[in-house]
Enzyme design. Structure first.
Site, PDB file in Angstrom:
ATOM      1  N   HIS A 149       0.840  -1.203   0.000  1.00  0.00           N
ATOM      2  CA  HIS A 149       0.000   0.000   0.000  1.00  0.00           C
ATOM      3  C   HIS A 149       0.881   1.261   0.000  1.00  0.00           C
ATOM      4  O   HIS A 149       0.655   2.181  -0.783  1.00  0.00           O
ATOM      5  CB  HIS A 149      -0.914  -0.031   1.238  1.00  0.00           C
ATOM      6  CG  HIS A 149      -1.724   1.204   1.445  1.00  0.00           C
ATOM      7  ND1 HIS A 149      -3.057   1.282   1.097  1.00  0.00           N
ATOM      8  CD2 HIS A 149      -1.399   2.402   1.971  1.00  0.00           C
ATOM      9  CE1 HIS A 149      -3.497   2.493   1.399  1.00  0.00           C
ATOM     10  NE2 HIS A 149      -2.516   3.191   1.931  1.00  0.00           N
ATOM     11  N   GLU A 150       1.883   1.263   0.855  1.00  0.00           N
ATOM     12  CA  GLU A 150       2.777   2.433   0.917  1.00  0.00           C
ATOM     13  C   GLU A 150       3.599   2.560  -0.367  1.00  0.00           C
ATOM     14  O   GLU A 150       3.842   3.655  -0.863  1.00  0.00           O
ATOM     15  CB  GLU A 150       3.717   2.332   2.123  1.00  0.00           C
ATOM     16  CG  GLU A 150       3.015   2.389   3.466  1.00  0.00           C
ATOM     17  CD  GLU A 150       2.054   3.555   3.584  1.00  0.00           C
ATOM     18  OE1 GLU A 150       2.333   4.614   3.007  1.00  0.00           O
ATOM     19  OE2 GLU A 150       1.010   3.393   4.225  1.00  0.00           O
ATOM     20  N   HIS A 153       1.663   4.357  -2.936  1.00  0.00           N
ATOM     21  CA  HIS A 153       1.695   5.821  -2.799  1.00  0.00           C
ATOM     22  C   HIS A 153       2.955   6.368  -3.472  1.00  0.00           C
ATOM     23  O   HIS A 153       2.923   7.404  -4.117  1.00  0.00           O
ATOM     24  CB  HIS A 153       1.698   6.220  -1.327  1.00  0.00           C
ATOM     25  CG  HIS A 153       0.340   6.187  -0.693  1.00  0.00           C
ATOM     26  ND1 HIS A 153      -0.764   6.758  -1.276  1.00  0.00           N
ATOM     27  CD2 HIS A 153      -0.109   5.653   0.472  1.00  0.00           C
ATOM     28  CE1 HIS A 153      -1.823   6.589  -0.496  1.00  0.00           C
ATOM     29  NE2 HIS A 153      -1.447   5.903   0.580  1.00  0.00           N
ATOM     30  N   GLU A 231      -6.372   6.823  -1.145  1.00  0.00           N
ATOM     31  CA  GLU A 231      -6.235   5.628  -0.308  1.00  0.00           C
ATOM     32  C   GLU A 231      -6.815   4.413  -1.021  1.00  0.00           C
ATOM     33  O   GLU A 231      -6.216   3.340  -1.022  1.00  0.00           O
ATOM     34  CB  GLU A 231      -6.951   5.835   1.035  1.00  0.00           C
ATOM     35  CG  GLU A 231      -6.286   6.850   1.939  1.00  0.00           C
ATOM     36  CD  GLU A 231      -4.843   6.486   2.254  1.00  0.00           C
ATOM     37  OE1 GLU A 231      -4.572   5.311   2.529  1.00  0.00           O
ATOM     38  OE2 GLU A 231      -3.997   7.383   2.198  1.00  0.00           O
TER      39      GLU A 231
END
Lengths: 305, 187
Positions: A149-150, A153, A231
């Site tokens: 997930h990071e 980003h 997100e």
């Protein structure tokens, strides 16, 4: 049967929505500028614009280039060690291989809460920080989901994107502020005009005041909405990287179900909240002012992938 | 009378830009494929480097399992001897299978399973296996975006002009696909 969502669709849908939100901010910006220049002397407005743009640009450029250091320092993160945090290094290495991005610098911050954030202006200067709670409570697949997930980003240039949005929001606020203050001075000169022109100007000034008060609020709401959309996008990309939706899903379930002691919440500066993988304050409900989408909705979408 | 001249210049300009854009796009996508292939190679190499250490550790406890030890040593030799990536991938698969049977027989030797060195090697090899899988996945992802670029209009037009053809995906051996993701390290 539940409809199957392909992650590629989800990513492109998020891109379009984020773009539309930016357009909304721009339109608002133009309306505000036009109203102010009508209400005031156009040449006066020009000077205001230049000053405020230079001011906010230099301000954001400085914070943009130092964003990673500021963020890491504010949570007192320490560099992760390869021997002590081997699972984190393995997960990050796996995700950087899967995404084709360089390995980010890894940091660990002291906190019981499961959370993580990424920062840095581009993938070459990326940093990733994970809480000790996440390292303790998550298993390998879950940690890979969180790291993925990071990583998303970083891959989506979210830091750059959010900075751009912050510049726009900041510009709108500054211009609105300057306009409201300038009314104190310009109001005296224009008093006494009883003709049609004077009336029109008063209406325009009132409209301008209305927009100047409203604009910063709306701009803020829009930037929060973008942050929430981002997100969802990062969740989708994380699944693309791990090819294993239950990993991130179970991590989110653990985040939802863990109870966070009050003293841990105080560790986060309010301004840091949007950076994290899930809302560190764990607000019970989501509203217009939330930095993160509701965790249950994220879990539901991952369930359908 | 000049407007059509400007139009032609603008059109030529657009076409030239497109030629450059698509050429660069294909080169970049092709480079990404080569790079991802070397990523697989790096991970396989790391695995091969761990094999001698593992064999030595296991031999101390399980002297009678010569066949399996031989298989993994042979696979390693084949990998180191392979000159092209195809041979390396094939040897890499064999090495993985041989390692799997080593960890399977380790179940019969409680002392071996308690060995610190063995446990660490097992964890490390499990992590490498994950990374090999992710490297393969990224390779196939790179092929996918390359193939999409080659097949989709208008890129397809330029691709045929540059002589770019669709590339083949990496086939994952069937037994490797069937292996579920197992947790070795609950740290």
């Amino acid at each position: 049967m539940v409809e199957h969502i392909s992650f590629q669709d989800e990513i492109s849908k998020n891109k379009i929505k984020s773009f539309l939100l930016i357009v909304v901010i721009f339109v608002f910006f133009i309306i505000l500028g036009a109203l102010i220049s009508f209400a005031l002397d156009p040449s006066y407005f020009f000077v205001i614009m230049i000053i405020s743009i230079i001011f906010s640009l230099s301000y954001t450029l400085i914070s943009y280039y130092n964003s990673d250091k500021i963020a890491l320092a504010s949570v007192r993160a320490k560099p992760a060690s390869r021997t002590e945090h081997r699972m984190l290094f393995n997960a990050a290495e796996s995700m950087s291989i899967a995404s084709g991005l360089p390995m980010p610098k890894l940091y660990v911050m002291e906190s019981e809460q499961i959370n993580a954030f990424a920062s840095g202006r581009d993938p070459q200067h990326a940093v990733m920080c994970v809480t000790t709670g996440a390292l303790k409570k998550l298993n390998k697949q879950e940690l890979e989901g969180v790291v993925g997930h990071e990583m998303s980003h970083i891959a989506n240039y979210d830091m750059r994107f959010m900075t751009t949005v912050a510049v726009l929001v900041g510009l709108i606020s500054i211009i609105a502020e300057i306009f409201l203050r300038s009314l104190w001075f310009s109001g005296r000169n224009n008093s006494g005009g009883k003709d049609e022109n004077g009336k029109l100007q008063i209406i325009l000034i009132l409209l301008g005041v209305f927009f100047a008060i409203l604009a910063p609020i709306v701009a803020n709401l829009v930037s929060l909405a973008i942050s929430r959309k981002r997100e969802f996008g990062a969740d989708a990309t994380a699944v693309k990287l791990t090819r294993y939706p239950p990993g991130l899903k179970n991590a989110l379930i653990k985040i939802r179900d863990e109870s966070v002691p009050e003293k841990d919440k105080k560790k986060y500066a309010k301004a840091m909240a949007p950076l994290f993988m899930s809302d560190p304050y764990k607000k019970k409900f989501t509203d217009m002012f939330s930095t993160h989408p509701p965790i249950n909705e994220r879990i539901k979408i991952l369930d359908r992938m | 009378m000049l407007w059509w001249l400007w139009l032609i210049i603008a059109l030529v300009f657009v076409v030239v830009i497109m030629f450059i854009y698509y050429y660069n796009k294909f080169v970049l996508l092709g480079n990404r494929i080569d790079n991802s292939l070397s990523q697989i190679d790096v991970q396989l190499q790391k695995r091969a480097d761990l094999v001698p250490n593992l064999v030595k550790t296991v031999q101390g406890y399980a002297k009678h399992e010569r066949k399996i030890m031989q298989a993994v040593t042979d696979a390693r030799k084949a990998f180191l001897g392979a000159t092209d990536i195809k041979g390396k991938l094939k040897a890499g698969n064999e090495m993985q299978n041989a390692l799997k049977s080593i960890f399977a027989i380790a179940e019969n030797y409680p002392q071996l399973r308690a060995n610190e060195n063995f446990l660490q090697l097992q964890q490390e090899l499990a992590a490498i296996e994950d990374k090999v899988a992710y490297a393969r996945q990224f390779y196939n992802d790179s092929i996918l975006s390359y193939n999409n670029g080659v097949k989709v209009f208008p890129g397809a037009m330029f691709a045929s002009m540059y002589g770019m053809k669709e590339k083949e995906y990496l086939k994952i051996p069937t037994e490797a696909k069937a292996v579920p993701k197992v947790d070795f390290d609950e740290e």
